[in-house]
Design an enzyme around this catalytic site. Sequence first.
Site, PDB file in Angstrom:
ATOM      1  N   ASP A 230      -4.904   0.988   2.503  1.00 55.30           N
ATOM      2  CA  ASP A 230      -4.918   0.010   1.858  1.00 55.30           C
ATOM      3  C   ASP A 230      -6.374  -0.220   1.138  1.00 55.30           C
ATOM      4  O   ASP A 230      -7.330  -0.466   1.909  1.00 55.30           O
ATOM      5  CB  ASP A 230      -4.661  -1.835   2.302  1.00 55.30           C
ATOM      6  CG  ASP A 230      -4.158  -2.789   0.870  1.00 55.30           C
ATOM      7  OD1 ASP A 230      -3.997  -1.440  -0.465  1.00 55.30           O
ATOM      8  OD2 ASP A 230      -3.670  -3.483   1.666  1.00 55.30           O
TER       9      ASP A 230
ATOM     10  N   ASN B 250       6.594  -1.087  -2.753  1.00 55.28           N
ATOM     11  CA  ASN B 250       5.607  -0.607  -4.146  1.00 55.28           C
ATOM     12  C   ASN B 250       6.338   0.837  -5.400  1.00 55.28           C
ATOM     13  O   ASN B 250       5.833   0.520  -6.167  1.00 55.28           O
ATOM     14  CB  ASN B 250       5.275   0.714  -3.051  1.00 55.28           C
ATOM     15  CG  ASN B 250       3.437   0.418  -2.501  1.00 55.28           C
ATOM     16  OD1 ASN B 250       3.132   1.094  -1.253  1.00 55.28           O
ATOM     17  ND2 ASN B 250       3.294  -0.707  -2.805  1.00 55.28           N
TER      18      ASN B 250
HETATM   19  C1  IPE Z   1       0.394  -1.704   2.116  1.00 61.19           C
HETATM   20  O1  IPE Z   1      -0.126  -2.432   0.780  1.00 61.19           O
HETATM   21  C2  IPE Z   1       1.359  -0.844   1.606  1.00 61.19           C
HETATM   22  C3  IPE Z   1       0.728   0.576   1.536  1.00 61.19           C
HETATM   23  C4  IPE Z   1      -0.211   0.918   2.115  1.00 61.19           C
HETATM   24  C5  IPE Z   1       1.295   2.017   1.311  1.00 61.19           C
HETATM   25  P1  IPE Z   1      -0.060  -3.073  -0.103  1.00 61.19           P
HETATM   26  O2  IPE Z   1      -1.484  -3.157  -1.116  1.00 61.19           O
HETATM   27  O3  IPE Z   1       1.695  -2.705  -1.014  1.00 61.19           O
HETATM   28  O4  IPE Z   1       0.462  -4.230   0.079  1.00 61.19           O
HETATM   29  P2  IPE Z   1       0.158  -5.392  -0.111  1.00 61.19           P
HETATM   30  O5  IPE Z   1       1.174  -5.881  -1.488  1.00 61.19           O
HETATM   31  O6  IPE Z   1      -1.264  -6.155  -0.326  1.00 61.19           O
HETATM   32  O7  IPE Z   1       1.095  -6.944   0.955  1.00 61.19           O
HETATM   33  C1  IPE Z   2      -2.451   1.228  -0.699  1.00 60.62           C
HETATM   34  O1  IPE Z   2      -3.773   0.852  -1.519  1.00 60.62           O
HETATM   35  C2  IPE Z   2      -2.140   2.728  -1.653  1.00 60.62           C
HETATM   36  C3  IPE Z   2      -0.490   2.229  -2.021  1.00 60.62           C
HETATM   37  C4  IPE Z   2      -0.674   0.924  -1.457  1.00 60.62           C
HETATM   38  C5  IPE Z   2      -0.023   3.412  -1.872  1.00 60.62           C
HETATM   39  P1  IPE Z   2      -3.672  -0.270  -3.159  1.00 60.62           P
HETATM   40  O2  IPE Z   2      -3.106   0.669  -4.443  1.00 60.62           O
HETATM   41  O3  IPE Z   2      -2.473  -1.059  -2.751  1.00 60.62           O
HETATM   42  O4  IPE Z   2      -5.112  -0.393  -3.154  1.00 60.62           O
HETATM   43  P2  IPE Z   2      -5.625  -2.156  -3.578  1.00 60.62           P
HETATM   44  O5  IPE Z   2      -4.734  -2.703  -2.727  1.00 60.62           O
HETATM   45  O6  IPE Z   2      -4.770  -2.637  -4.967  1.00 60.62           O
HETATM   46  O7  IPE Z   2      -6.474  -2.823  -3.616  1.00 60.62           O
HETATM   47 MG    MG Z   3      -3.079  -2.914  -1.790  1.00 57.77          MG
END
Ligand code: IPE
Ligand code: IPE
Ligand code: MG
Length: 229
Positions: free
Chosen positions: A14, A62
């Site tokens: 993340d 997502n």
């Molecule tokens: C969790 O991250 C999913 C992945 C890393 C693929 P998110 O960024 O989607 O999770 P939340 O929304 O902060 O819980």
């Molecule tokens: C994790 O990074 C990757 C996916 C969920 C695909 P994020 O895209 O959630 O990054 P933040 O949480 O917005 O920083």
């Molecule tokens: Mg995230």
Amino acid sequence: MENRKIEHLAVIMDGNGRWAKKHHLPRLAGHRAGAESLDRTMHWCKEAGISYLTVYAFSTENWKRSKGEVAGLMKLLSHFIKAKEKELIKNGIAFRVIGRREDLSPKLQKEIAALEEKTKGGDFTLVVALSYGGRDEIVRAAAKFAEQGHGDNLEEAFASCLDTAGIPDPDLIVRTSGELRISNFLLWQAAYAEFYFTDVLWPDFDKAEFDKAIVSFSKRERRMGGRLK
Ligand code: IPE
Ligand code: IPE
Ligand code: MG
């Protein structure tokens, strides 16, 4: 100390979006940097004698993101599969996907199936959770379980209906970017996992941070419901 070995490491990768923002770049540049971080981590795992690395790449939630970001992520995945094929085969790395693969484009599904087939039997396994949600996986497993019939060991029979059938439960789950939640990842499998949370954003996850996670794990007393030694 050394008896606390990690067989299976799982990572909630993340913070790509925040990394991009910090560098005044588009979100997709953050995801590209995240893919490079995955590449590095995979090799550290192999060197550390870990047998399975499971990474959360795209959740069932997502899909709510913008069309552009979703399309970019899918493209990146397809690119990763093509670019890594030779290297995975050469290094004995098996590739496996868990999640709702039927949600992906037919083209991507084919690419995944082909890479899984070509890398079968590697002594290290990279498991990519794609369109993955723990609840979704459990519900699909429940339907399969009800259909199949089972022996006396109900938990074992149920686990064999999950996408992760044959993969040991994760010993350690790492989440980067400072969020302290599981976000629908490996809900069944995480029953006795240890957790390691770090504020480091996924693209910045380096060897020092990897080592910190491993050392932290090695100091844990895993009792699995038993008593303190
Ligand atoms: C969790 O991250 C999913 C992945 C890393 C693929 P998110 O960024 O989607 O999770 P939340 O929304 O902060 O819980
Ligand atoms: C994790 O990074 C990757 C996916 C969920 C695909 P994020 O895209 O959630 O990054 P933040 O949480 O917005 O920083
Ligand atoms: Mg995230």
